[in-house]
Design a protein around this motif. Structure first.
Motif, short mmCIF file in Angstrom:
data_model
loop_
_atom_site.label_atom_id
_atom_site.label_comp_id
_atom_site.label_asym_id
_atom_site.label_seq_id
_atom_site.Cartn_x
_atom_site.Cartn_y
_atom_site.Cartn_z
N THR A 187 0.83 -1.20 0.00
CA THR A 187 0.00 0.00 0.00
C THR A 187 0.87 1.26 0.00
OG1 THR A 187 -1.74 -1.19 1.16
CG2 THR A 187 -1.86 1.21 1.19
N ASN A 219 2.47 1.62 -3.44
CA ASN A 219 1.48 2.06 -4.43
C ASN A 219 1.11 3.52 -4.24
OD1 ASN A 219 1.40 -0.39 -5.78
ND2 ASN A 219 -0.26 -1.17 -4.53
N ARG A 255 3.87 5.59 -5.65
CA ARG A 255 3.80 5.61 -7.12
C ARG A 255 2.72 6.57 -7.60
NH1 ARG A 255 4.66 0.10 -6.36
NH2 ARG A 255 6.71 -0.51 -7.08
#
Length: 110
Positions: A77, A80, A83
């Motif tokens: 998590t 991500n 990102r």
């Protein structure tokens, strides 16, 4: 909006703690795309320290497998999220490392 890598664990642990309790917010994380191509990430975070304390208290009721899954989920998590906001690969790795370390500490996995 800029989020420092050390904030990821504080943002993610409460969500994991709430998810473990079954009281996770419906829209804990949302991403809004702007017309200019940028993105805004909003994370609903309750009291961070309270959530970490709740996670520590709930760790006694978690199986070893559930703890390992929680650590992996926290890392994924955080990476991500990094990102999504356009962080560099080094910052993405640092966010994952921080989330993993903090989650391991909260769950008593050293």
């Amino acid at each position: 909006m800029t989020i420092k890598a050390w904030l990821y664990p504080l943002a993610i642990l409460p969500i994991l703690a709430l998810a473990a309790c079954g009281d996770d917010p419906d829209d804990a994380v949302s991403v809004q795309r702007q017309p200019d191509g940028s993105s805004t990430v909003q994370i609903q975070v309750p009291n961070g320290q309270q959530a970490i304390d709740d996670l520590r208290n709930g760790a006694a009721d978690m199986t070893a497998e559930a703890k390992v899954q929680a650590v992996a989920a926290a890392r994924a998590t955080a990476e991500n999220a990094a990102r999504l906001i356009g962080q560099s690969e080094a910052e993405i790795k640092a966010a994952g490392d921080d989330a993993e370390r903090t989650t391991r500490e909260a769950l008593g996995l050293q």
